[in-house]
Write a protein that holds these residues in place. Sequence first.
Motif, PDB file in Angstrom:
ATOM      1  N   SER A   1       0.852  -1.185   0.000  1.00  0.00           N
ATOM      2  CA  SER A   1       0.000   0.000   0.000  1.00  0.00           C
ATOM      3  C   SER A   1       0.888   1.236   0.000  1.00  0.00           C
ATOM      4  CB  SER A   1      -0.886   0.028   1.246  1.00  0.00           C
ATOM      5  OG  SER A   1      -1.718  -1.092   1.265  1.00  0.00           O
ATOM      6  N   ASN A   2       0.617   2.154  -0.899  1.00  0.00           N
ATOM      7  CA  ASN A   2       1.337   3.422  -0.966  1.00  0.00           C
ATOM      8  C   ASN A   2       0.372   4.534  -0.603  1.00  0.00           C
ATOM      9  OD1 ASN A   2       3.868   2.376  -1.989  1.00  0.00           O
ATOM     10  ND2 ASN A   2       2.770   2.004  -3.882  1.00  0.00           N
ATOM     11  N   ILE A   3       0.746   5.340   0.371  1.00  0.00           N
ATOM     12  CA  ILE A   3      -0.109   6.439   0.842  1.00  0.00           C
ATOM     13  C   ILE A   3       0.627   7.745   0.614  1.00  0.00           C
ATOM     14  CG2 ILE A   3      -1.294   7.446   2.821  1.00  0.00           C
ATOM     15  CD1 ILE A   3      -1.267   4.614   4.070  1.00  0.00           C
ATOM     16  N   LYS A   4       0.041   8.625  -0.200  1.00  0.00           N
ATOM     17  CA  LYS A   4       0.633   9.948  -0.414  1.00  0.00           C
ATOM     18  C   LYS A   4       0.421  10.776   0.854  1.00  0.00           C
ATOM     19  CE  LYS A   4       0.358  13.978  -3.494  1.00  0.00           C
ATOM     20  NZ  LYS A   4       1.191  14.757  -2.672  1.00  0.00           N
ATOM     21  N   ALA A   5       1.493  11.376   1.333  1.00  0.00           N
ATOM     22  CA  ALA A   5       1.417  12.171   2.557  1.00  0.00           C
ATOM     23  C   ALA A   5       2.332  13.378   2.436  1.00  0.00           C
ATOM     24  CB  ALA A   5       1.821  11.332   3.760  1.00  0.00           C
TER      25      ALA A   5
ATOM     26  N   MET B   1       2.843  10.697   9.611  1.00  0.00           N
ATOM     27  CA  MET B   1       2.225   9.416   9.255  1.00  0.00           C
ATOM     28  C   MET B   1       2.974   8.254   9.910  1.00  0.00           C
ATOM     29  SD  MET B   1      -0.432   9.877   7.293  1.00  0.00           S
ATOM     30  CE  MET B   1      -0.600   8.510   6.160  1.00  0.00           C
ATOM     31  N   ARG B   2       4.308   8.315   9.910  1.00  0.00           N
ATOM     32  CA  ARG B   2       5.099   7.270  10.562  1.00  0.00           C
ATOM     33  C   ARG B   2       4.722   7.155  12.023  1.00  0.00           C
ATOM     34  NH1 ARG B   2       8.223   7.838  14.120  1.00  0.00           N
ATOM     35  NH2 ARG B   2       8.683  10.012  13.676  1.00  0.00           N
ATOM     36  N   LYS B   3       4.617   8.285  12.701  1.00  0.00           N
ATOM     37  CA  LYS B   3       4.256   8.298  14.123  1.00  0.00           C
ATOM     38  C   LYS B   3       2.860   7.727  14.327  1.00  0.00           C
ATOM     39  CE  LYS B   3       3.862  11.373  18.153  1.00  0.00           C
ATOM     40  NZ  LYS B   3       3.555  10.253  18.967  1.00  0.00           N
ATOM     41  N   PHE B   4       1.906   8.113  13.501  1.00  0.00           N
ATOM     42  CA  PHE B   4       0.533   7.623  13.610  1.00  0.00           C
ATOM     43  C   PHE B   4       0.492   6.092  13.534  1.00  0.00           C
ATOM     44  CE2 PHE B   4      -3.295   6.097  11.489  1.00  0.00           C
ATOM     45  CZ  PHE B   4      -4.292   6.603  12.302  1.00  0.00           C
ATOM     46  N   TYR B   5       1.096   5.525  12.489  1.00  0.00           N
ATOM     47  CA  TYR B   5       1.039   4.073  12.291  1.00  0.00           C
ATOM     48  C   TYR B   5       1.875   3.316  13.329  1.00  0.00           C
ATOM     49  CZ  TYR B   5      -1.874   4.526   8.212  1.00  0.00           C
ATOM     50  OH  TYR B   5      -2.946   4.783   7.386  1.00  0.00           O
TER      51      TYR B   5
ATOM     52  N   ALA C   1      -3.388  11.693   6.809  1.00  0.00           N
ATOM     53  CA  ALA C   1      -3.510  12.060   5.392  1.00  0.00           C
ATOM     54  C   ALA C   1      -4.955  11.972   4.906  1.00  0.00           C
ATOM     55  CB  ALA C   1      -2.617  11.165   4.533  1.00  0.00           C
ATOM     56  N   GLY C   2      -5.860  11.583   5.801  1.00  0.00           N
ATOM     57  CA  GLY C   2      -7.272  11.500   5.448  1.00  0.00           C
ATOM     58  C   GLY C   2      -7.722  10.145   4.917  1.00  0.00           C
ATOM     59  N   LYS C   3      -6.831   9.166   4.894  1.00  0.00           N
ATOM     60  CA  LYS C   3      -7.192   7.831   4.412  1.00  0.00           C
ATOM     61  C   LYS C   3      -8.097   7.149   5.435  1.00  0.00           C
ATOM     62  CE  LYS C   3      -4.823   8.114   0.680  1.00  0.00           C
ATOM     63  NZ  LYS C   3      -5.511   8.442  -0.535  1.00  0.00           N
ATOM     64  N   LEU C   4      -9.126   6.481   4.926  1.00  0.00           N
ATOM     65  CA  LEU C   4     -10.096   5.793   5.779  1.00  0.00           C
ATOM     66  C   LEU C   4      -9.617   4.367   6.042  1.00  0.00           C
ATOM     67  CD1 LEU C   4     -12.837   6.046   7.207  1.00  0.00           C
ATOM     68  CD2 LEU C   4     -13.898   5.199   5.087  1.00  0.00           C
ATOM     69  N   LEU C   5      -9.439   4.055   7.323  1.00  0.00           N
ATOM     70  CA  LEU C   5      -8.936   2.750   7.732  1.00  0.00           C
ATOM     71  C   LEU C   5     -10.065   1.912   8.317  1.00  0.00           C
ATOM     72  CD1 LEU C   5      -5.757   3.905   9.712  1.00  0.00           C
ATOM     73  CD2 LEU C   5      -6.007   3.513   7.239  1.00  0.00           C
ATOM     74  N   ASN C   6     -10.168   0.697   7.856  1.00  0.00           N
ATOM     75  CA  ASN C   6     -11.075  -0.311   8.395  1.00  0.00           C
ATOM     76  C   ASN C   6     -10.213  -1.200   9.274  1.00  0.00           C
ATOM     77  OD1 ASN C   6     -13.100  -2.303   8.721  1.00  0.00           O
ATOM     78  ND2 ASN C   6     -12.524  -3.305   6.811  1.00  0.00           N
ATOM     79  N   VAL C   7     -10.318  -1.044  10.594  1.00  0.00           N
ATOM     80  CA  VAL C   7      -9.496  -1.803  11.534  1.00  0.00           C
ATOM     81  C   VAL C   7     -10.366  -2.923  12.077  1.00  0.00           C
ATOM     82  CG1 VAL C   7      -8.044  -1.688  13.586  1.00  0.00           C
ATOM     83  CG2 VAL C   7      -8.242   0.320  12.090  1.00  0.00           C
TER      84      VAL C   7
END
Length: 117
Positions: free
Chosen positions: A8-12, A18-22, A106-112
């Motif tokens: 998965s590639n996420i534009k940020a 983003m690294r900290k979030f994940y 980045a606004g990406k919707l995550l289904n956890v």
Amino acid sequence: MTVKRIVSNIKAENVDEMRKFYADLFDLDILMDMGWIVTMGSGETAVTQMSILSEGGAGAPVPDLSIEVEDVDAAYARANEIGCDVVRDLRDEPWGVRRFFARDPAGKLLNVLSHRS
């Protein structure tokens, strides 16, 4: 042809954010960091999969990423603890998963999700 992996590639705009979030939400490790790209992962091995959806199920929008975790209740608690934008509360779905939706920076919707036993 054999597919070895799907990435998965996420534009940020802010790769560090983003690294900290994940890392904070999913305990992902940094596998590679070149500044403009950070690749994160875990030591787990999974079957290569790709889902094609017309809708997100149970009236939900189509998520950008689905992330299966061992304990979705713990992930949900952590998401709320660190101030994630939870946009669909934790719930059991009729097809055997327990899940919530959140947005990354980045606004990406995550289904956890976790599969129920």
